[in-house]
Design an enzyme around this catalytic site. Sequence first.
Site, PDB file in Angstrom:
ATOM      1  N   GLU A 210       0.832  -1.199   0.000  1.00  0.00           N
ATOM      2  CA  GLU A 210       0.000   0.000   0.000  1.00  0.00           C
ATOM      3  C   GLU A 210       0.871   1.257   0.000  1.00  0.00           C
ATOM      4  OE1 GLU A 210      -3.895  -0.116   2.374  1.00  0.00           O
ATOM      5  OE2 GLU A 210      -2.520   1.014   3.632  1.00  0.00           O
ATOM      6  N   LYS A 212       2.392   4.647   1.004  1.00  0.00           N
ATOM      7  CA  LYS A 212       2.515   5.352   2.285  1.00  0.00           C
ATOM      8  C   LYS A 212       2.669   6.834   2.016  1.00  0.00           C
ATOM      9  CE  LYS A 212       4.680   5.380   6.790  1.00  0.00           C
ATOM     10  NZ  LYS A 212       4.368   6.809   6.948  1.00  0.00           N
ATOM     11  N   ARG A 217      -2.547  11.413   9.526  1.00  0.00           N
ATOM     12  CA  ARG A 217      -3.415  10.259   9.779  1.00  0.00           C
ATOM     13  C   ARG A 217      -4.794  10.770  10.165  1.00  0.00           C
ATOM     14  NH1 ARG A 217      -1.762   5.046  11.589  1.00  0.00           N
ATOM     15  NH2 ARG A 217      -3.560   3.645  11.419  1.00  0.00           N
ATOM     16  N   ARG A 232      -4.070  11.309  14.455  1.00  0.00           N
ATOM     17  CA  ARG A 232      -3.408  10.181  15.121  1.00  0.00           C
ATOM     18  C   ARG A 232      -3.339  10.373  16.623  1.00  0.00           C
ATOM     19  NH1 ARG A 232       2.508   7.512  13.765  1.00  0.00           N
ATOM     20  NH2 ARG A 232       3.072   7.000  15.891  1.00  0.00           N
ATOM     21  N   GLU A 261      -5.632   8.668   5.485  1.00  0.00           N
ATOM     22  CA  GLU A 261      -4.585   9.684   5.477  1.00  0.00           C
ATOM     23  C   GLU A 261      -5.034  10.811   4.554  1.00  0.00           C
ATOM     24  OE1 GLU A 261      -0.276  10.044   6.780  1.00  0.00           O
ATOM     25  OE2 GLU A 261      -1.584   8.295   6.919  1.00  0.00           O
ATOM     26  N   PHE A 301      -7.874   3.622   3.978  1.00  0.00           N
ATOM     27  CA  PHE A 301      -7.283   2.300   3.758  1.00  0.00           C
ATOM     28  C   PHE A 301      -7.835   1.225   4.686  1.00  0.00           C
ATOM     29  CE2 PHE A 301      -4.139   4.851   6.209  1.00  0.00           C
ATOM     30  CZ  PHE A 301      -4.225   4.200   7.431  1.00  0.00           C
ATOM     31  N   ARG A 373       1.993  -1.625  17.500  1.00  0.00           N
ATOM     32  CA  ARG A 373       2.797  -1.949  16.333  1.00  0.00           C
ATOM     33  C   ARG A 373       2.936  -3.464  16.280  1.00  0.00           C
ATOM     34  NH1 ARG A 373       5.193   2.738  14.486  1.00  0.00           N
ATOM     35  NH2 ARG A 373       5.489   4.356  16.055  1.00  0.00           N
ATOM     36  N   LYS A 379       6.215  -0.853   7.535  1.00  0.00           N
ATOM     37  CA  LYS A 379       6.491   0.257   6.615  1.00  0.00           C
ATOM     38  C   LYS A 379       7.879   0.101   6.007  1.00  0.00           C
ATOM     39  CE  LYS A 379       7.743   3.173  10.561  1.00  0.00           C
ATOM     40  NZ  LYS A 379       7.351   4.349  11.357  1.00  0.00           N
TER      41      LYS A 379
END
Length: 509
Positions: A210, A212, A217, A232, A261, A301, A373, A379
Amino acid sequence: MGMQLARLVETSAALVATPARNAKIGLVAQLLTDAGPEDVALVAAYLSNVVPQRRLGVGWRSLSALPEPATERTLTVRDVDAAFEVLAAAAGAGSTSVRRTELAHLLSRATAPEQEYLRGLMLGGVRQGAQDGVMLAAIAKAAGVPLAAVQRAVMLAGYAAPVAEAALAGGTDALERIGLEVLRPLRPMLAGSAPEVIEAMTGDAERIIERKIDGIRLQAHKAGTEVRLFTRSLDEITDRLPEVVELVAALPADRIVLDGETVATRPDGRPEPFQVTGSRTASSADPDSLRSSTPLVTSFFDLLHLDGEDLLDHPLSERIARLDALVPEHARMTRIATDSPTEASAFFADQVAAGHEGVIVKDPSSPYAAGRRGSGWVKVKPRHTLDLVVLAVEWGSGRRRGTLSNIHLGARDSATGEFVMLGKTFKGMTDAMLAWQTERFQELETHRDSYTVYVRPEQVVEIAFDAIQKSSRYPGGMALRFARVLRYREDKSADQADTLDTVRAIRGW
């Protein structure tokens, strides 16, 4: 009467002076226990550097000169909350005067340590060592509940304060009743970092690759005709993005929670630097004027809730399929699904060439791990490095107290031979590196102030960073974004360090 503010201030100071994590957890747990059901939410919020009212309308100028401090400790945390309510509610004509009066009244009742604490809290800058992991473990300890139950509840509630209140009042049962609520932000899922993940693809497992975007965010909630947008950090910015509100309001469903985003774009469609997007989303100017001067492109997303059904624990592949059926293509993040490392690498290169940060590699079977995470999202960004010179070093705090930690970074100006500062960093340093540099930089010291040691510009350090952004803070007009230390270069002298011209060439200026 409630908990005295002084007790919280004393605990905050003790946390800074205590390096051991278990000792920190014990201090916070005891304070939460002593706060009782009436005050525990406020105590947890303030120790987490969160003001429940979020925006108080108070800035540095308002707090530059403090009134004569009180000699007796009389303020409670509820007194502070009541004053913050007045500050946050002030609006329209006369609001400045109301805030000034209320602020003076609050601070005149505070002792000198309480004044400093409140100033830091209102400006978001209290160093108190009660980071997220410590706070969540302390809630579990104080309430006698499993840590996993606290972690999940905080992910869904967004903040530790309501979870602390629920845990101490009702234990595990109360925590299990905390769920996703449309119009209330939850903590976003975060991506880990592994630059080699594409090369490690073996061709036997499909991945979602995807784009970035280096933007803001955005978590979008819709309930009937009401739309709310959160960043975020869970700040609400609904009134600043009318075009996004219109987009979400038009979607053919009644109750929605989306993750995405938004980024400012140039006329040719390429993304603007991060600061342009940040300025647009942070500005309180007329939003209709801003949408013309600084247009945004929003790309969703993930779909977390749809018409009464929570989708957090559903596999990503299902969430994407339902997202695609709901959101028009122009408002969906660009992506491919592939098991080919060659195809994934080509897609990554295309995104970087188009001005984006890179890609995120996602496991199609992964749930939405709110607030964490993990290996489900990884990423991948191009890594830039520079050899820079250390100009000064700041003494560390908390676990790094007693060591020289945060280094000031400079690039050489080839025209003058002088070094121009590009930013600071303390990231990437091992304990061994901290010990070495504490000794090394005191050998290079020219002078110092209360928290900074200034050094001869001789030590070269290799720095990795994600991007270079414009900055009015530093004399070179540039700053490194997400800078981190890779290693110290004993094989290079300062005159071999990278120049400002090299930095500008990386950015394309």
